[in-house]
Design an enzyme around this catalytic site. Structure first.
Site, PDB file in Angstrom:
ATOM      1  N   SER A  75       0.739  -1.114  -0.086  1.00 34.78           N
ATOM      2  CA  SER A  75      -0.317   0.705   0.054  1.00 34.78           C
ATOM      3  C   SER A  75       1.031   1.474  -0.063  1.00 34.78           C
ATOM      4  O   SER A  75       2.147   1.563   0.574  1.00 34.78           O
ATOM      5  CB  SER A  75      -1.216  -0.022   1.174  1.00 34.78           C
TER       6      SER A  75
HETATM    7  C1  LIG Z   1      -3.088  -4.153  -0.256  1.00 39.49           C
HETATM    8  S1  LIG Z   1      -3.061  -5.539   0.513  1.00 39.49           S
HETATM    9  C2  LIG Z   1      -1.933  -5.753   1.119  1.00 39.49           C
HETATM   10  C3  LIG Z   1      -0.870  -4.908   1.726  1.00 39.49           C
HETATM   11  C4  LIG Z   1       0.035  -4.835   2.933  1.00 39.49           C
HETATM   12  N1  LIG Z   1      -0.013  -5.038   4.389  1.00 39.49           N
HETATM   13  C5  LIG Z   1       1.261  -4.034   3.108  1.00 39.49           C
HETATM   14  O1  LIG Z   1       2.059  -4.468   3.759  1.00 39.49           O
HETATM   15  O2  LIG Z   1       1.440  -3.369   2.060  1.00 39.49           O
HETATM   16  C6  LIG Z   1      -4.092  -6.658   0.185  1.00 39.49           C
HETATM   17  C7  LIG Z   1      -3.680  -7.833   0.772  1.00 39.49           C
HETATM   18  O3  LIG Z   1      -5.135  -8.475   1.196  1.00 39.49           O
HETATM   19  C8  LIG Z   1      -5.736 -10.022   0.936  1.00 39.49           C
HETATM   20  N2  LIG Z   1      -6.436 -10.256   1.359  1.00 39.49           N
HETATM   21  C9  LIG Z   1      -8.249 -10.086   0.133  1.00 39.49           C
HETATM   22  N3  LIG Z   1      -9.260 -10.603   1.237  1.00 39.49           N
HETATM   23  C10 LIG Z   1      -8.558 -11.813   2.333  1.00 39.49           C
HETATM   24  C11 LIG Z   1      -9.067 -12.332   3.408  1.00 39.49           C
HETATM   25  N4  LIG Z   1     -10.195 -13.236   3.048  1.00 39.49           N
HETATM   26  N5  LIG Z   1      -8.186 -12.775   4.123  1.00 39.49           N
HETATM   27  C12 LIG Z   1      -6.782 -12.614   4.068  1.00 39.49           C
HETATM   28  N6  LIG Z   1      -6.172 -11.640   2.919  1.00 39.49           N
HETATM   29  C13 LIG Z   1      -6.525 -11.284   2.293  1.00 39.49           C
HETATM   30  C14 LIG Z   1      -5.047 -10.061  -0.218  1.00 39.49           C
HETATM   31  O4  LIG Z   1      -4.545 -11.482  -0.745  1.00 39.49           O
HETATM   32  C15 LIG Z   1      -3.758  -8.352  -0.570  1.00 39.49           C
HETATM   33  O5  LIG Z   1      -2.676  -9.466  -0.815  1.00 39.49           O
END
Ligand SMILES: C[S@@+](CC[C@H](N)C(=O)[O-])C[C@H]1O[C@@H](n2cnc3c(N)ncnc32)[C@H](O)[C@@H]1O
Length: 410
Positions: A75
């Site tokens: 992000s």
């Molecule tokens: C914006 S990214 C995470 C960014 C991260 N926290 C960083 O270091 O910047 C969003 C993540 O949420 C995960 N995600 C989406 N739905 C999810 C769920 N139901 N359970 C766990 N992770 C999920 C996606 O696979 C994706 O990798």
């Protein structure tokens, strides 16, 4: 460029990005500032040039689906810093991050220190494998990485002093409240009627109460908690699309004749300065207007039936056979814009007047206030036990909103 020069350049760009976030007021504590200055973000976003990695407002996409839509990203620093400030993470805290990129978990590891615990969970094994590898390489092996759908929480390492959700959520699963410590904090980008706000909540027994709500955008949650908006194409063509977050309030054909009527236009007298934020107006209208939706017009098919200021994103509402959207016009001295309403359909004048009245009510009673107080209660809680004037029902929870007047704190 040799490694030494690259590392120096990364450190300089990192400091500049943090300076930007401090100057802009996103970073307000020394703790978040020093974590951002310390963790080498470029080690977690190797696919992007350094300038992009250290652009304070840019996310680095790390995985897309077959249509090129982002599924995972590191992000933007501004969003991460904002949410970490909302989370108020103290040394020694136990923290769960939902959505793993590696970098944000490393920031949290800096905040909690050696005495704390960080667990990060992602639904996608590619994402967790990558996060595990990058965290190890950057010296953050103490962060736990778990692969599972966060809808069920991560009870094996609960309870958490803070849960930071980094994917766009439509609901608050019961497991997140269950896994929070008694006075724990949940920070989550929550979608309400199509509008996403990063909300920090404190736990109070079986419910949550907000302490802040800030504008943000995120890749949507996948898995059991995924929720799709419904798209209504007005008059069956692709020109005018209305996006509903909570299902469609009408049969699509009810609106077919609306586009054949002339357009009613009502101006509210409510004006907005050039750089003035109006995010509370969006959320206010979203909660007071039945049939609230977001209108988008395809510019390549634009017939002129509707003429919003922002073709891609306008606040709108449907009432039976009539729909309306909020638009703006420049004031005479060009220093600001005035909000108004266009409406089409048999009851256009009535709906336009009604929405203009809400615009005025926002101006008189809400504008300049601290924003809504938002609560989260378990689904099934009787309405007479809920605070707030508005309720948005989700699968697992009932979201309440109340609007303090300017001068009152929420
Ligand atoms: C914006 S990214 C995470 C960014 C991260 N926290 C960083 O270091 O910047 C969003 C993540 O949420 C995960 N995600 C989406 N739905 C999810 C769920 N139901 N359970 C766990 N992770 C999920 C996606 O696979 C994706 O990798």
């Amino acid at each position: 460029m040799n490694d030494m020069n690259a590392a120096d350049r990364a450190a300089r760009l990192r400091d500049e990005a943090v300076d930007t976030l401090v100057a802009g007021g996103t970073v307000t504590t020394k703790e978040v500032e020093s974590a951002l200055r310390k963790v080498p973000r470029h080690l977690f976003a190797r696919e992007a040039p350094l300038e992009d990695v250290y652009d304070a407002y840019r996310a680095v996409v790390t995985k897309t689906d077959e249509y090129g839509v982002a599924q995972s990203s590191v992000s933007a620093p501004q969003v991460q810093a904002m949410m970490l400030e909302q989370a108020g993470i103290a040394p020694g805290a136990r923290v769960l991050e939902i959505g793993s990129g590696g970098y944000n978990a490393a920031l949290v590891a800096e905040l909690v220190g050696e005495a704390g615990e960080v667990t990060t969970v992602d639904i996608d094994p590619d994402v967790t494998a990558r996060a595990r590898r990058l965290l190890d390489e950057a010296g953050y092996s103490r962060v736990r990485v778990v692969t599972s759908d966060a809808e069920e929480g991560v009870p094996q390492h609960a309870r958490y002093d803070a849960i930071v959700v980094t994917a766009g959520a439509w609901d608050i699963p019961c497991a997140w409240v269950r896994d929070l410590a008694p006075h724990g904090r949940l920070v989550v980008p929550l979608r309400m009627r199509g509008l996403t706000r990063s909300i920090s909540f404190n736990r109070h027994g079986d419910h949550l109460a907000s302490t802040s709500a800030l504008v943000c955008g995120f890749v949507p949650m996948r898995g059991a908690g995924a929720h799709r908006e419904t798209l209504l194409l007005v008059n069956g063509t692709d020109e005018i699309g209305l996006r509903f977050d909570d299902g469609m309030p009408i049969q699509p054909q009810e609106l077919d004749n609306a586009v054949r009527t002339p357009r009613a236009e009502v101006w509210s007298g409510v004006t907005l300065g050039r750089q003035e934020p109006f995010d509370t107006l969006q959320l206010y209208l979203a909660t007071v207007l039945g049939g609230f939706c977001i209108m988008a017009v395809d510019p390549t098919l634009d017939s002129g039936v509707v003429a919003p200021t922002n073709k891609r994103y306008s606040l709108a509402a449907v009432a039976g056979d009539t729909f309306a959207y909020v638009t703006t016009r420049r004031t005479d001295d060009e220093s600001s814009v005035e909000f108004g309403v266009h409406a089409l359909g048999p009851h256009r004048q009535q709906l336009a007047e009604e929405i203009a009245a809400h615009l005025r009510r926002w101006n008189e009673t809400v504008r300049g206030g601290s924003g809504p107080t938002i609560g989260v209660y378990p689904a099934g809680t009787p309405t007479d036990q809920l605070p707030g004037e508005r309720v948005i029902d989700k699968r697992h929870s009932r979201i309440t909103l109340s609007w303090p007047s300017p001068g009152e704190t929420s």
